[in-house]
Enzyme design. Structure first.
Site, PDB file in Angstrom:
ATOM      1  N   THR A 128     -81.006  13.364  -8.055  1.00 15.31           N
ATOM      2  CA  THR A 128     -80.629  12.304  -7.117  1.00 15.31           C
ATOM      3  C   THR A 128     -81.796  11.325  -7.018  1.00 15.31           C
ATOM      4  O   THR A 128     -82.884  11.689  -6.567  1.00 15.31           O
ATOM      5  CB  THR A 128     -80.308  12.894  -5.740  1.00 15.31           C
ATOM      6  N   GLU A 158     -74.894  14.489  -9.553  1.00 19.54           N
ATOM      7  CA  GLU A 158     -74.121  15.710  -9.309  1.00 19.54           C
ATOM      8  C   GLU A 158     -73.535  15.661  -7.903  1.00 19.54           C
ATOM      9  O   GLU A 158     -74.067  15.010  -7.011  1.00 19.54           O
ATOM     10  CB  GLU A 158     -75.001  16.951  -9.493  1.00 19.54           C
ATOM     11  N   GLY A 263     -71.973  20.922  15.469  1.00 19.13           N
ATOM     12  CA  GLY A 263     -72.869  22.055  15.320  1.00 19.13           C
ATOM     13  C   GLY A 263     -74.300  21.705  15.656  1.00 19.13           C
ATOM     14  O   GLY A 263     -74.579  20.702  16.324  1.00 19.13           O
ATOM     15  N   GLY A 267     -78.583  20.459   7.284  1.00 18.66           N
ATOM     16  CA  GLY A 267     -79.867  20.729   6.631  1.00 18.66           C
ATOM     17  C   GLY A 267     -79.658  20.771   5.139  1.00 18.66           C
ATOM     18  O   GLY A 267     -78.756  20.135   4.602  1.00 18.66           O
ATOM     19  N   CYS A 270     -80.089  18.280   0.206  1.00 19.53           N
ATOM     20  CA  CYS A 270     -79.474  16.992  -0.151  1.00 19.53           C
ATOM     21  C   CYS A 270     -79.364  16.026   1.027  1.00 19.53           C
ATOM     22  O   CYS A 270     -79.965  14.950   1.009  1.00 19.53           O
ATOM     23  CB  CYS A 270     -78.097  17.233  -0.764  1.00 19.53           C
ATOM     24  N   LYS A 273     -82.756  14.515   2.785  1.00 20.15           N
ATOM     25  CA  LYS A 273     -83.590  13.629   1.958  1.00 20.15           C
ATOM     26  C   LYS A 273     -82.810  12.430   1.442  1.00 20.15           C
ATOM     27  O   LYS A 273     -83.368  11.332   1.295  1.00 20.15           O
ATOM     28  CB  LYS A 273     -84.229  14.402   0.800  1.00 20.15           C
ATOM     29  N   ARG A 338     -84.110  25.120   3.046  1.00 18.62           N
ATOM     30  CA  ARG A 338     -84.737  23.796   3.147  1.00 18.62           C
ATOM     31  C   ARG A 338     -84.098  22.990   4.277  1.00 18.62           C
ATOM     32  O   ARG A 338     -82.892  22.865   4.351  1.00 18.62           O
ATOM     33  CB  ARG A 338     -84.609  23.051   1.809  1.00 18.62           C
TER      34      ARG A 338
END
Length: 446
Positions: A128, A158, A263, A267, A270, A273, A338
């Site tokens: 990306t 992707e 919620g 996180g 993808c 960032k 992450r």
């Protein structure tokens, strides 16, 4: 038609892409600089948890279609198509760090010069990357190899969902290819033909449009999540139920049912960032995207909102209190932590003097890399509850959906649940006698 494919980088995108390309009959050589990781992959051990991946790796290794190496030169010599599946982590300013992509592109050019390679090579940005990256990579080859060189750079973003990556790779809803060269587009169309037998489309477009498509897709999905999270806070104030609203608006085909669950926040590798990168890029060119800034701001508030529920109940000082956490991964069916909301919440609980015991069926090893022995870890979901003052549900693993509530009550000090994923129905919690604080719904028993 089968291809010889080089895949540089065996993170999430690289190992899934390499394995699924091999599955359709191509010969694939995956490259990674981590020698220990490469040796494990040669034995068929997946570097990530992804349902079905390890089995696919082992089958294709056995068939001789999937191989691994630390030697980039092997991949450049071998591959007619070379995929760059490299990390593009955010810099401190939110921009995407392209050093890995640029360094590998430069190394590929040097190898082409060294080995006097004259065959055409298609270098594919699968990572990306911000708009204009294909131009920057092309310039590297032009500067080193001359204007009339044999390297053709294209963009092929992707669209994999962690936990469903094999399914998404084998049966993609669409394939996006950015290229200005007609024969490159046809080659990429041929490569993906086995994946698209049900008639899903390949979109051939210019490189910049392909690059923006990836960021736009992830940012739009993140915006849907942040909209519902912001609305959930409003619902709590006015006494509405976000889950009923989700059903009411999700039945509208123009809106759709997916990504409407309130919620504790998104996180993963993808959304955070990519939203940051698009936000930075839009400001850099003088055309800021206000909705993207709001998406980022709202998500940053969600863990604070959740933690505020805890301190409203127990006070600002959490000393001598122990909190059980169900879920550490940023979403179910992955071990990826992450930008995990659980990590942000753990930091807040520890800073307030509280203790944490956590359980996740896949993500504990990755969690230990960050928190070590500063928190406790449980072997199963019920051991996690032992002597805890309250339970926090952070990741909606399937095993949490139908628990033994009586067993839970016998182990918790207090029958208190803070649910960051709205796993349970309000009527059920009332009947079970829990104090139940969820997202965008009324407080039960408090």
């Amino acid at each position: 038609m089968s291809f010889n494919i080089g895949v540089v980088g065996t993170g999430y995108v690289g190992i899934v892409s390499g394995s699924t390309f091999a599955e359709t009959g191509n010969k694939v050589l995956c490259i990674d600089i981590d020698a220990e990781k490469v040796e494990k992959m040669k034995k068929g051990e997946s570097p990530i948890y992804e349902p079905g991946l390890e089995h696919m790796m082992q089958n294709n290794i056995k068939a001789g279609r999937l191989n691994f190496s630390t030697n980039l030169e092997e991949a450049v010599n071998f591959g007619e198509i070379i995929f760059l599946c490299l990390p593009t982590p955010p810099d401190e300013d939110g921009s995407a760090d392209l050093k890995y992509v640029m360094n590998v592109a430069s190394d590929i050019a040097d190898i082409i010069i060294k080995n006097n390679i004259t065959e055409n090579k298609i270098v594919v940005n699968k990572s990306t990357v911000p708009v204009g990256t294909a131009d920057k990579v092309t310039k590297i080859f032009t500067d080193k190899l001359g204007e009339d060189n044999n390297v053709f750079v294209c963009s092929n973003p992707e669209f994999l969902r962690e936990g469903f990556a094999i399914e998404d790779a084998i049966k993609p809803e669409r394939v996006v290819v950015g290229t200005s060269t007609e024969w490159v587009g046809e080659k990429m169309r041929d490569l993906y033909k086995p994946f698209l037998r049900s008639g899903n489309p390949v979109y051939i477009m210019d490189e910049k449009s392909a690059e923006v498509t990836k960021y736009a897709a992830n940012s739009f999905l993140a915006a849907k999540i942040s909209f519902m999270n912001d609305l959930a806070a409003y619902c709590e104030v006015v006494g509405a139920d976000i889950d009923k609203i989700r059903m009411g608006i999700g039945s509208d085909s123009r809106i759709g049912k997916r990504f409407l669950f309130a919620g504790i926040g998104y996180g993963g590798s993808c959304f955070p960032k990519d939203v940051q990168a698009l936000n930075f890029s839009s400001k850099e060119v003088g055309s800021p995207l206000s909705i993207i800034q709001s998406t980022e701001d709202i998500n940053a508030k969600q863990t604070n909102r959740f933690f505020k529920k805890i301190t409203n109940r127990f006070g600002e000082d959490l000393s001598n209190l122990k909190f059980a956490l169900w879920g550490l991964a940023f979403k179910p069916n992955t071990d990826d932590v992450r930008e995990a909301p659980a990590f942000k919440l753990i930091d807040k609980i520890l800073a307030a003097g509280g203790k944490v015991i956590a359980y996740d069926q896949e993500a504990i090893p990755n969690t230990k890399q960050k928190f070590g022995d500063t928190i406790e870890y449980a072997n199963n979901m019920y051991d996690c509850l032992n002597d805890a003052d309250a339970l926090c549900i952070i990741t909606e693993w399937s095993e949490f959906r139908t628990p033994d509530f009586d067993k839970m009550k016998s182990m918790l000090k207090n029958n208190i649940i803070f649910d960051g994923r709205n796993v349970y129905e309000l009527d059920e919690m009332t009947d079970q006698g829990f104090e139940y604080n969820s997202m965008g719904r009324k407080l039960i028993g408090g």
